[in-house]
Enzyme design. Structure first.
Site, short mmCIF file in Angstrom:
data_model
loop_
_atom_site.label_atom_id
_atom_site.label_comp_id
_atom_site.label_asym_id
_atom_site.label_seq_id
_atom_site.Cartn_x
_atom_site.Cartn_y
_atom_site.Cartn_z
N PHE A 124 1.19 -1.21 -0.20
CA PHE A 124 0.27 -0.43 -0.10
C PHE A 124 1.26 1.11 0.62
CE2 PHE A 124 -2.38 3.37 2.97
CZ PHE A 124 -4.01 2.98 1.61
N GLU A 128 4.67 9.67 1.26
CA GLU A 128 5.51 10.61 0.31
C GLU A 128 6.71 11.40 1.53
OE1 GLU A 128 4.27 12.86 -2.22
OE2 GLU A 128 3.06 10.54 -3.52
N SER A 133 1.58 11.89 7.19
CA SER A 133 0.27 12.36 8.08
C SER A 133 -0.80 13.69 7.21
CB SER A 133 0.54 13.51 9.72
OG SER A 133 1.57 12.28 10.94
N GLN A 278 3.48 -6.38 46.71
CA GLN A 278 2.87 -5.94 45.90
C GLN A 278 2.92 -4.74 44.99
OE1 GLN A 278 0.16 -4.39 49.40
NE2 GLN A 278 -1.13 -6.34 48.98
N GLN A 336 10.81 -4.41 32.46
CA GLN A 336 10.81 -4.17 33.67
C GLN A 336 10.80 -5.10 35.14
OE1 GLN A 336 11.61 -0.72 34.24
NE2 GLN A 336 12.03 -1.15 36.92
N GLU A 363 -0.02 4.22 9.92
CA GLU A 363 -1.93 4.49 9.62
C GLU A 363 -2.39 5.33 10.49
OE1 GLU A 363 -3.69 0.32 8.78
OE2 GLU A 363 -2.19 -0.70 8.25
N GLY A 364 -1.34 6.44 10.58
CA GLY A 364 -1.66 7.76 11.20
C GLY A 364 -1.56 7.24 12.85
C1 LIG Z 1 7.24 0.70 10.24
C2 LIG Z 1 6.49 1.72 9.22
C3 LIG Z 1 5.77 0.90 8.25
C4 LIG Z 1 5.19 2.20 7.53
N1 LIG Z 1 4.15 1.63 5.93
C5 LIG Z 1 3.36 2.33 5.34
C6 LIG Z 1 2.58 1.44 4.13
O1 LIG Z 1 2.93 0.30 4.30
N2 LIG Z 1 2.42 2.48 3.25
C7 LIG Z 1 2.56 3.53 3.79
O2 LIG Z 1 2.30 4.29 3.12
N3 LIG Z 1 3.05 3.96 5.26
C8 LIG Z 1 3.52 3.41 5.74
N4 LIG Z 1 4.44 4.36 6.42
C9 LIG Z 1 4.57 5.55 6.77
C10 LIG Z 1 3.78 5.95 8.23
O3 LIG Z 1 2.24 5.66 7.51
C11 LIG Z 1 4.28 7.63 8.17
O4 LIG Z 1 5.00 7.36 8.71
C12 LIG Z 1 3.14 8.34 9.41
O5 LIG Z 1 1.73 8.73 8.27
C13 LIG Z 1 4.01 9.57 9.67
O6 LIG Z 1 4.62 10.31 8.79
P1 LIG Z 1 5.73 11.34 8.67
O7 LIG Z 1 6.34 9.72 9.15
O8 LIG Z 1 5.87 11.63 7.63
O9 LIG Z 1 5.67 12.02 9.64
P2 LIG Z 1 5.32 13.59 9.83
O10 LIG Z 1 3.88 13.37 8.77
O11 LIG Z 1 6.45 14.03 9.28
O12 LIG Z 1 4.45 12.92 11.79
C14 LIG Z 1 5.79 12.76 12.70
C15 LIG Z 1 5.00 13.45 13.85
O13 LIG Z 1 4.63 14.52 14.45
C16 LIG Z 1 3.29 14.81 14.90
N5 LIG Z 1 1.83 14.82 14.56
C17 LIG Z 1 1.22 14.40 12.89
N6 LIG Z 1 0.17 14.88 12.80
C18 LIG Z 1 0.19 15.58 14.31
C19 LIG Z 1 -0.97 16.69 14.63
N7 LIG Z 1 -2.08 16.55 14.12
N8 LIG Z 1 -0.63 17.20 15.56
C20 LIG Z 1 -0.21 17.06 16.14
N9 LIG Z 1 1.25 15.85 16.16
C21 LIG Z 1 1.04 15.51 14.74
C22 LIG Z 1 3.53 12.38 15.39
O14 LIG Z 1 3.61 12.71 16.70
C23 LIG Z 1 3.76 12.52 14.60
O15 LIG Z 1 5.07 10.94 14.44
C24 LIG Z 1 5.14 3.30 7.85
C25 LIG Z 1 6.38 3.86 8.33
C26 LIG Z 1 6.52 3.24 9.47
C27 LIG Z 1 7.29 3.87 10.92
#
Ligand SMILES: Cc1cc2nc3c(=O)[nH]c(=O)nc-3n(C[C@H](O)[C@H](O)[C@H](O)COP(=O)(O)OP(=O)(O)OC[C@H]3O[C@@H](n4cnc5c(N)ncnc54)[C@H](O)[C@@H]3O)c2cc1C
Length: 384
Positions: A124, A128, A133, A278, A336, A363-364
């Protein structure tokens, strides 16, 4: 593991049977030893296909119906409890073909014969470099030509990138700005113009890659659903699969709790078992309560979807947020209570500690789930 939760009213006899059958399959097939994560994933997909488990990951093209989210969750929870990589292999067959199950035409759904049998691996591709996010900020373009489409751009963090046979790819078709200008495409991995630009390594290894699409040509028939509906398609797929991420977290948490109960009842300290203390019992109580509460939210979301709700945005967001965050805490307590062994490379709880982390990001991220829940709550408390 105490299977009492299967008596909850969310489940039917077929779910209890599925759980029992999968449990015995796992006992003879998992975990698989490996040094090579690509080979291990291929092997797991093949075994899961032979075992018939992947028939739950996508609809049957010969008699299209709906995905049973409770079965998806039960399978993910159970596999995660036995081996994180097995859960990953199963989950990606569903996520990678979710758009085909929900929006694909009969021709596109032919791929499901192979993904459901474990003969083809799915992925999937939404994220990019500039749009994780911020999903609607996708740069990748798909230009319509006389005979189809031309895709240009990059995807990153793509699970199964490099080993997948087929990708669901989201790109900008320019019909409108932001979320309304996206469309979804079916891209066989051997299409000229698709290149694995970089393999990515993470704390809990699984196949991941950055992909480059350079003047990649697709026939008109590669468009999934309607042009301009890409964002809706991506969100509909996540609506089904987000609860299942919570289910995987639940499986990790259950394993951590089971390992900890076994440890604290057998480890002798201060003249008796560790479990007599405990403060230790306080950890166990918190872990057990978190596990049950996570299970309730996960299976509430899954049941609501299976009961016919068109969307379960709020329920799925709560399930994912709570189950992943709490599993992290449960596993941390497990580490722990294992003392030095808890951080020893190769110990079960050490690997769970690494496995759980990414689930709070992909996935968000947890913050994104909170935004979704708050928005739904502030808009009058309607769940959908
Ligand atoms: C192991 C792994 C597998 C993945 N597999 C897939 C895949 O199969 N297909 C695919 O399309 N993508 C995949 N992803 C991508 C994944 O969905 C994104 O990493 C994720 O959506 C976060 O995007 P980013 O890494 O660009 O972080 P950013 O968008 O830069 O976000 C960084 C951080 O900012 C914070 N943040 C973001 N939005 C908000 C908000 N609205 N308010 C407050 N804080 C916020 C969160 O803490 C977030 O972690 C994968 C990622 C990982 C790590």
């Amino acid at each position: 593991m105490n299977p009492d939760f299967l008596d909850w009213p969310f489940f039917e006899d077929r779910h209890r049977q599925l759980h029992a059958d999968l449990e015995s399959w796992c006992a003879t097939n998992l975990p698989i030893d490996h040094d090579d994560v690509d080979a291990a994933c291929r092997e797991l997909v093949a075994r899961l296909g032979e075992g018939g488990w992947l028939t739950h990951s996508a609809i049957d093209p010969d008699s299209p119906g709906t995905l049973d989210v409770r079965s998806l969750c039960l399978i993910r929870e159970t596999l995660a409890r036995h081996q994180g990589l097995a859960d990953f292999a199963f989950a990606m067959q569903g996520l990678g073909t979710g758009a085909l199950s929900l929006f694909g035409d009969a021709g596109q759904q032919q791929w499901l014969r192979d993904t459901r049998a474990g003969r083809a691996i799915a992925a999937f591709a939404l994220t990019e470099p500039k749009s994780g996010s911020d999903v609607a900020n996708i740069d990748m373009t798909a230009e319509a030509g006389a005979n189809g489409w031309v895709l240009n751009g990059e995807k990153t963090w793509i699970s199964n990138g490099g080993i997948a046979d087929v990708y669901t790819v989201f790109a900008r078709t320019g019909d409108a700005p932001g979320a309304k200008g996206l469309s979804a495409f079916l891209v066989p991995a051997d299409t000229p113009g698709l290149e694995v630009a970089e393999r990515l390594e993470v704390v809990a290894p699984h196949p991941l890659a950055r992909l480059r699409f350079d003047k990649l040509r697709l026939p008109s028939s590669a468009l999934i659903g309607e042009r301009g509906q890409g964002f809706k398609i991506a969100m509909s797929v996540l609506d089904v699969f987000r609860s299942t991420v919570g289910a995987a977290a639940l499986g990790f948490a259950r394993r951590a709790l089971a390992e900890t109960v076994s440890r604290v009842t057998s480890r002798e300290l201060f003249g008796g078992p560790l479990s007599d203390l405990q403060l230790v019992q306080g950890h166990i109580a918190d872990m057990a309560t978190d596990v049950d509460a996570a299970a309730l939210l996960v299976y509430r979301a899954a049941w609501t979807k299976d009961a016919g709700a068109p969307r379960v945005t709020r329920e799925a967001a709560m399930a994912k947020l709570f189950a992943t965050d709490r599993a992290q805490d449960v596993i941390d307590r497990a580490v722990q209570l294992h003392g030095g062994d808890g951080v020893r490379r190769g110990h079960v709880v050490e690997s769970l500690y690494r496995e759980i982390r990414a689930l709070r990001i992909y996935e968000g991220a947890s913050e994104v789930q909170k935004v979704i829940i708050a928005r739904q709550t502030l808009s009058g408390g309607k769940s959908r």
